[in-house]
Design an enzyme around this catalytic site. Structure first.
Site, PDB file in Angstrom:
ATOM      1  CG  HIS A  74      -4.687   0.230  -1.171  1.00  0.00           C
ATOM      2  ND1 HIS A  74      -4.037   0.569  -0.010  1.00  0.00           N
ATOM      3  CD2 HIS A  74      -5.506   1.260  -1.466  1.00  0.00           C
ATOM      4  CE1 HIS A  74      -4.472   1.763   0.395  1.00  0.00           C
ATOM      5  NE2 HIS A  74      -5.354   2.206  -0.483  1.00  0.00           N
ATOM      6  CB  CYS A 130      -8.346  20.133  -4.743  1.00  0.00           C
ATOM      7  SG  CYS A 130      -8.904  18.971  -3.500  1.00  0.00           S
ATOM      8  CB  SER A 142      -0.902   0.040   1.235  1.00  0.00           C
ATOM      9  OG  SER A 142      -1.925  -0.913   1.141  1.00  0.00           O
ATOM     10  CD  GLU A 176      -1.450  19.665  -7.408  1.00  0.00           C
ATOM     11  OE1 GLU A 176      -0.768  20.590  -7.886  1.00  0.00           O
ATOM     12  OE2 GLU A 176      -0.935  18.586  -7.004  1.00  0.00           O
ATOM     13  CB  SER A 177      -5.943  15.739  -3.009  1.00  0.00           C
ATOM     14  OG  SER A 177      -6.566  15.083  -1.914  1.00  0.00           O
TER      15      SER A 177
END
Length: 117
Positions: free
Chosen positions: A68, A83, A55, A62-63
């Protein structure tokens, strides 16, 4: 509709099993995806599970981009949340599909931060 961001939820099946437990490869694939979509990488964190599976997250200005892996099932769950309008998360999604060799995939887009205007 005015949304603050896009969240792409990815189901990647029938992937190249050889790369799904390769942490260096996965880091590189996420970084390439971030670069392709125009994101600014701020940091990363990855964890290897025993006996297999990884993971990892790239935190971007931007985020984020998350991955995974389940090598035993040739499967990857990934999500890309961006975003603003300066990035193109669809390009990041296509990069991951290509890099992971997903023969069967789906991408669901969710608009985030839908505000009343």
């Amino acid at each position: 509709m005015n949304a603050l961001g896009k969240h792409l939820l990815m189901e990647l099946k029938d992937c190249n099993k050889e790369v799904l437990n390769d942490e260096a490869f996965l880091k590189g694939a996420l970084r390439e995806a971030a670069n392709e979509c125009g994101a600014t990488v701020l940091g990363e964190s990855f964890h290897r599970f025993s006996p297999q599976g990884i993971s990892g997250v790239l935190v971007i200005a931007e985020s984020h981009l998350f991955i995974h892996t389940w090598p035993e099932h040739n499967y990857v769950a990934a999500d890309i949340f961006t975003c603003g309008s300066s990035v193109q998360p669809e390009k990041a999604a296509q990069t991951l599909i290509r890099k992971l060799g997903a023969k069967n995939h789906s991408v669901v887009e969710i608009q985030r931060g839908i505000l009343d205007t």
